[in-house]
Design a protein around this motif. Structure first.
Motif, mmCIF file in Angstrom:
data_model
loop_
_atom_site.group_PDB
_atom_site.id
_atom_site.type_symbol
_atom_site.label_atom_id
_atom_site.label_comp_id
_atom_site.label_asym_id
_atom_site.label_seq_id
_atom_site.Cartn_x
_atom_site.Cartn_y
_atom_site.Cartn_z
ATOM 1 N N ARG A 76 0.812 -1.213 0.000
ATOM 2 C CA ARG A 76 0.000 0.000 0.000
ATOM 3 C C ARG A 76 0.844 1.262 0.000
ATOM 4 N N TYR A 77 2.087 1.189 0.428
ATOM 5 C CA TYR A 77 2.929 2.379 0.570
ATOM 6 C C TYR A 77 3.028 3.208 -0.708
ATOM 7 N N GLN A 85 -0.159 5.185 -1.256
ATOM 8 C CA GLN A 85 -0.485 6.188 -0.247
ATOM 9 C C GLN A 85 0.596 7.253 -0.082
ATOM 10 N N ARG A 142 -0.413 10.987 -0.610
ATOM 11 C CA ARG A 142 -1.240 11.493 0.499
ATOM 12 C C ARG A 142 -0.377 11.729 1.735
ATOM 13 N N TYR A 143 0.528 10.808 1.995
ATOM 14 C CA TYR A 143 1.394 10.936 3.163
ATOM 15 C C TYR A 143 2.269 12.181 3.052
ATOM 16 N N THR A 148 -5.028 16.410 2.570
ATOM 17 C CA THR A 148 -4.448 15.439 1.634
ATOM 18 C C THR A 148 -4.866 15.657 0.189
#
Length: 193
Positions: free
Chosen positions: A8-9, A12, A15-16, A136
Motif C-alpha cells: 500500500r505504501y 499512499q 497522500r502521506y 491530503t
C-alpha cells in the motif's frame, strides 16, 4: 508490518507527503489553506436580538430575569431552518424585550457572567458532491452541518432544569427535528451554571 502494508505504501505516498506538508506548515499557512476551500455562505449565522431569561429554580409570582441574546424571529439564509426550530422550541422559556415590557413587576438583574442553560441543534445534511480535503487533497462527500445554540431558562416559576429538558424533548418539533435527515440530526443540552 505485513506485506499488505508494504504494497500500500506506493499508493499512499502522495497522500502521506501532503499530510507531512500540512503538519510542517505554520498556523497562518493552515488558515490560508482552509480559507481557500471554505465557502462562507454555507456557514450558519443566526441573527440575534436582546431578550431576557429567568434562571431555573427562582420561584414565586415575581420571577427574576437576566438579559441575554436570543434568536431573532423569521430567520433567513444558511441555517435559518434550524434557528427557527430552536426559537419555536424555546419560545416559552425565553422572553423578548417586547414581552418583557408587558410583564407585571418583573425583577431585572444585570448579571454579566451568568452561564445560562443552552440548547444546541445540529442539522447534518449528507453530502452529495465530492469536495477535496484541505490536508491530503483526496475528494470525499462532506456533509453540510448547520449548528445553532440559544440560552434558555424556566418557563414557569420554580421549574427545575431536568423538568424543562423533559418538556422540550416531548414536543413534536423536537421529535421531528431529531428524525430529520435520516436521524442524523443531533441535540445537545448544556446545564445552567
Amino acid at each position: 508490518m505485513g506485506f499488505r502494508d508494504l504494497n500500500r505504501y506506493p499508493l499512499q505516498k502522495a497522500r502521506y507527503d501532503k499530510y507531512q506538508a500540512w503538519l510542517n506548515s505554520t498556523p497562518q499557512e493552515r488558515q490560508q489553506k482552509f480559507a481557500a476551500i471554505t465557502d462562507e455562505t454555507k456557514r450558519a449565522r443566526a441573527e440575534r436580538e436582546d431578550g431576557y431569561i429567568s434562571p431555573f429554580g427562582t420561584a414565586g409570582t415575581t420571577k427574576i430575569y437576566l438579559p441575554a441574546q436570543l434568536i431573532k424571529a423569521e430567520q433567513t439564509g444558511q441555517g435559518s431552518g434550524v434557528a427557527n426550530v430552536l426559537r419555536t422550541l424555546l419560545a416559552s422559556r425565553t422572553t423578548t424585550a417586547t414581552e418583557f415590557g408587558t410583564l407585571t413587576t418583573p425583577v431585572k438583574i444585570d448579571a454579566k457572567k451568568f452561564k445560562f442553560a443552552k440548547l444546541t441543534l445540529t442539522a447534518v445534511v449528507p453530502g452529495t458532491t465530492k469536495k477535496p480535503s484541505r490536508i491530503t487533497g483526496v475528494e470525499y462527500k462532506k456533509s453540510d452541518v448547520d449548528s445553532v445554540t440559544c440560552p434558555f431558562g424556566q418557563g414557569t416559576g420554580g421549574e427545575a432544569y431536568d423538568a424543562a429538558v423533559l418538556a422540550i424533548e416531548e414536543t413534536s418539533e423536537y421529535v421531528t427535528f431529531i428524525q430529520g435527515n435520516n436521524s442524523k440530526n443531533r441535540v445537545k443540552f448544556t446545564p445552567e451554571g
